[in-house]
Write a protein that holds these residues in place. Structure first.
Motif, short mmCIF file in Angstrom:
data_model
loop_
_atom_site.label_atom_id
_atom_site.label_comp_id
_atom_site.label_asym_id
_atom_site.label_seq_id
_atom_site.Cartn_x
_atom_site.Cartn_y
_atom_site.Cartn_z
N GLN A 143 0.82 -1.21 0.00
CA GLN A 143 0.00 0.00 0.00
C GLN A 143 0.86 1.26 0.00
O GLN A 143 0.48 2.27 -0.61
CB GLN A 143 -0.94 -0.03 1.21
CG GLN A 143 -2.03 -1.08 1.06
CD GLN A 143 -2.72 -1.41 2.37
OE1 GLN A 143 -2.16 -1.21 3.45
NE2 GLN A 143 -3.93 -1.94 2.29
N LYS A 144 2.01 1.23 0.65
CA LYS A 144 2.90 2.40 0.62
C LYS A 144 3.36 2.68 -0.80
O LYS A 144 3.43 3.85 -1.23
CB LYS A 144 4.11 2.14 1.53
CG LYS A 144 3.80 2.30 3.01
CD LYS A 144 4.98 1.93 3.89
CE LYS A 144 6.04 2.99 3.91
NZ LYS A 144 7.11 2.68 4.90
N VAL A 153 0.52 4.32 -2.68
CA VAL A 153 0.34 5.73 -2.29
C VAL A 153 1.42 6.59 -2.93
O VAL A 153 1.15 7.72 -3.38
CB VAL A 153 0.35 5.87 -0.76
CG1 VAL A 153 0.46 7.32 -0.33
CG2 VAL A 153 -0.91 5.25 -0.17
N PRO A 196 -0.52 9.30 -5.66
CA PRO A 196 -0.85 10.12 -4.48
C PRO A 196 -2.22 10.79 -4.55
O PRO A 196 -2.72 11.28 -3.53
CB PRO A 196 0.27 11.17 -4.46
CG PRO A 196 0.76 11.23 -5.88
CD PRO A 196 0.62 9.84 -6.42
N PRO A 230 -7.43 8.68 -3.15
CA PRO A 230 -7.64 8.66 -1.69
C PRO A 230 -7.86 7.26 -1.12
O PRO A 230 -7.51 7.00 0.04
CB PRO A 230 -8.89 9.53 -1.51
CG PRO A 230 -9.55 9.58 -2.84
CD PRO A 230 -8.47 9.44 -3.85
N TYR A 242 -6.29 4.55 -1.70
CA TYR A 242 -5.02 3.93 -1.35
C TYR A 242 -4.51 4.46 0.01
O TYR A 242 -3.99 3.71 0.84
CB TYR A 242 -3.96 4.18 -2.42
CG TYR A 242 -4.26 3.55 -3.77
CD1 TYR A 242 -5.14 2.48 -3.88
CD2 TYR A 242 -3.66 4.02 -4.93
CE1 TYR A 242 -5.42 1.91 -5.12
CE2 TYR A 242 -3.92 3.45 -6.17
CZ TYR A 242 -4.80 2.39 -6.26
OH TYR A 242 -5.06 1.81 -7.48
N GLN A 243 -4.71 5.75 0.24
CA GLN A 243 -4.28 6.34 1.51
C GLN A 243 -5.14 5.83 2.66
O GLN A 243 -4.64 5.51 3.75
CB GLN A 243 -4.38 7.86 1.42
CG GLN A 243 -3.48 8.47 0.36
CD GLN A 243 -3.71 9.97 0.21
OE1 GLN A 243 -3.57 10.72 1.17
NE2 GLN A 243 -4.06 10.41 -0.99
N GLN A 244 -6.43 5.73 2.42
CA GLN A 244 -7.34 5.24 3.47
C GLN A 244 -7.01 3.80 3.85
O GLN A 244 -6.98 3.44 5.04
CB GLN A 244 -8.79 5.34 2.96
CG GLN A 244 -9.81 4.93 4.02
CD GLN A 244 -11.22 4.91 3.45
OE1 GLN A 244 -11.40 4.88 2.23
NE2 GLN A 244 -12.21 4.89 4.33
N LEU A 274 -1.83 10.37 7.86
CA LEU A 274 -2.44 10.11 6.56
C LEU A 274 -3.90 10.55 6.54
O LEU A 274 -4.38 11.20 5.61
CB LEU A 274 -2.38 8.61 6.25
CG LEU A 274 -1.30 8.10 5.29
CD1 LEU A 274 -1.43 6.60 5.12
CD2 LEU A 274 -1.40 8.78 3.93
N LYS A 316 -4.54 14.30 6.38
CA LYS A 316 -4.44 14.85 5.03
C LYS A 316 -5.73 14.60 4.24
O LYS A 316 -6.21 15.48 3.51
CB LYS A 316 -3.26 14.21 4.30
CG LYS A 316 -1.89 14.63 4.83
CD LYS A 316 -0.78 13.91 4.09
CE LYS A 316 0.59 14.29 4.67
NZ LYS A 316 1.69 13.53 4.02
N LEU A 317 -6.30 13.40 4.42
CA LEU A 317 -7.55 13.09 3.72
C LEU A 317 -8.68 14.01 4.19
O LEU A 317 -9.49 14.47 3.38
CB LEU A 317 -7.93 11.63 3.94
CG LEU A 317 -7.17 10.60 3.11
CD1 LEU A 317 -7.53 9.19 3.54
CD2 LEU A 317 -7.45 10.78 1.61
#
Length: 410
Positions: A102-103, A106, A110, A113, A115-117, A149, A152-153
């Protein structure tokens, strides 16, 4: 049935990736279903088959992000399964594999969203696992990564409640970890951040019970932090808020696990606050409610605490009857054996016609406490609960033996 049909397609057309992807998805879903039924081994077999298929797809098609995303999801669910089975190292390996995939997603995408969640959720899972292993600083680092993370979302998508909800829960988890580390001011800030977000969510979405449940839990956690800091009076306000928030939800749906657990914790911690304030009658009511809300396996420990409150409230007969029932079991720790002895010792000084019987039983339980590892002779010598035993020869002998033990160790 779907799995078996799809498996035939994969065998007949091994070079068609969509068939493999679909089969892996079915296996993953079947794993979720079996896991929900408590069929752990069958669930693990499905998850592992899905994981292995998805690994092959990622190796064959490294430029397709969906395959990496789906593989990370299966690693995560397999980690959850292993954690439930108390196979901590296996769970850790799965979570770390999910996190690493997942990192990369991301970093490469970028602006996506989801992927960040998903990465934040994996950080949080890994943090909870590490906390359970006693690796508190590592757990804190994972939780901080999740929090940052999600922050930011929330900043990018302030109208999306699921991101605020996730951030609030992460603030709450981080607060718990910081409290465990003794960083109480930082823990307080995290609890407050969680509470602020949850109160806004409840105001915006008053019909969503999950938001109220989490808010009630935050009230309770904040109250517990204040109680542990030596402010039991101030903590009562927060336990009251938690109970008022959670009780209506539990009344509407008594089978709801989280509301019931958080409500139980609120009553339990309010009982401890009342005990600290020497308001034992009020404490007993909360112990009663906490016991009622607890699963059978957790009830004996709470009943032991209630026995101490009953004794302090002057309910000597009730306290003795409770302890007599509880001590039929041998599954108690050092402190509990000692507390049981104190109940009988106090009772021996208050019930004249049973002074000898209760005193003898107190001594038996003290011996069990010592045998289990109790060594604090100074505390025992000063404990007013044991006053009725001090002139007994067996008590004097036990004290002499305890006082010798430090010298023998040297």
């Amino acid at each position: 049935s779907a799995r078996d049909l799809q498996n035939k397609l994969v065998e007949q057309f091994p070079t068609v990736p969509s068939y493999q992807q679909y089969l892996a998805g079915i296996q993953h879903n079947l794993g979720n279903f079996l896991n929900g039924l408590g069929q752990d081994e069958a669930a693990r077999a499905e998850y592992q088959s899905a994981r292995d298929l998805k690994k092959n797809l990622v190796e064959q098609y490294p430029a397709v992000p969906a395959y990496q995303q789906e593989l990370a999801g299966t690693h995560n669910n397999l980690g959850n399964l292993f954690q439930g089975l108390r196979q901590s190292e296996a769970a850790r390996a799965e979570y770390q594999s999910a996190r690493d995939l997942q990192k990369k997603l991301v970093e490469q995408f970028p602006a996506v969203p989801a992927y960040q969640q998903e990465l934040a959720a994996t950080y949080k899972n890994l943090a909870e696992l590490l906390r359970g292993l006693g690796k508190r600083e590592e757990a804190r680092a994972e939780n901080v990564a999740a929090r940052d993370l999600l922050k930011k979302l929330v900043e990018q998508f302030p109208a999306v409640p699921v991101y605020q909800h996730g951030l609030a829960n992460t603030h709450n988890s981080l607060g718990i970890m910081l409290k465990d580390l003794g960083k109480r001011e930082e823990a307080q800030a995290e609890y407050q951040a969680a509470r602020d977000l949850q109160e806004k969510l409840v105001q915006r979405f008053p019909k969503v019970p999950e938001y109220k449940i989490d808010l009630g839990n935050s009230y309770s956690n904040y109250g517990n932090l204040i109680r542990v800091e030596g402010k039991p009076t101030e903590s009562l306000e927060w336990f009251d808020l938690a109970i008022r928030t959670l009780q209506p939800i539990h009344d509407r749906e008594p089978r709801g696990v989280n509301a019931k657990q958080f409500l139980r914790n609120s009553h339990l911690n309010r009982a401890r606050a009342y005990d600290r304030l020497q308001k034992f009658t009020e404490a007993i009511k909360d112990w009663d409610r906490a016991i009622e809300l607890s699963p059978p396996a957790a009830q004996p420990g709470l009943r032991a605490s209630r026995a101490s409150s009953r004794l302090q409230a002057g309910m000597v007969a009730e306290a003795v009857a409770e302890v007599a029932e509880l001590t039929k079991s041998s599954n108690w720790n050092v402190g509990q054996w000692y507390d049981f002895a104190c109940v009988y010792a106090v009772a021996s000084g208050k019930v004249a016609d049973q002074k000898q019987e209760y005193g003898d039983r107190a001594m038996e339980l003290l011996q069990k406490a010592v045998k289990a590892g109790f060594k604090d002779a100074a505390h025992m010598n000063e404990d007013t609960d044991l006053a009725a035993l001090r002139e007994r020869e067996d008590f004097k002998k036990l004290m002499a033996e305890l006082e010798k033990k430090p010298a023998e160790k040297k």
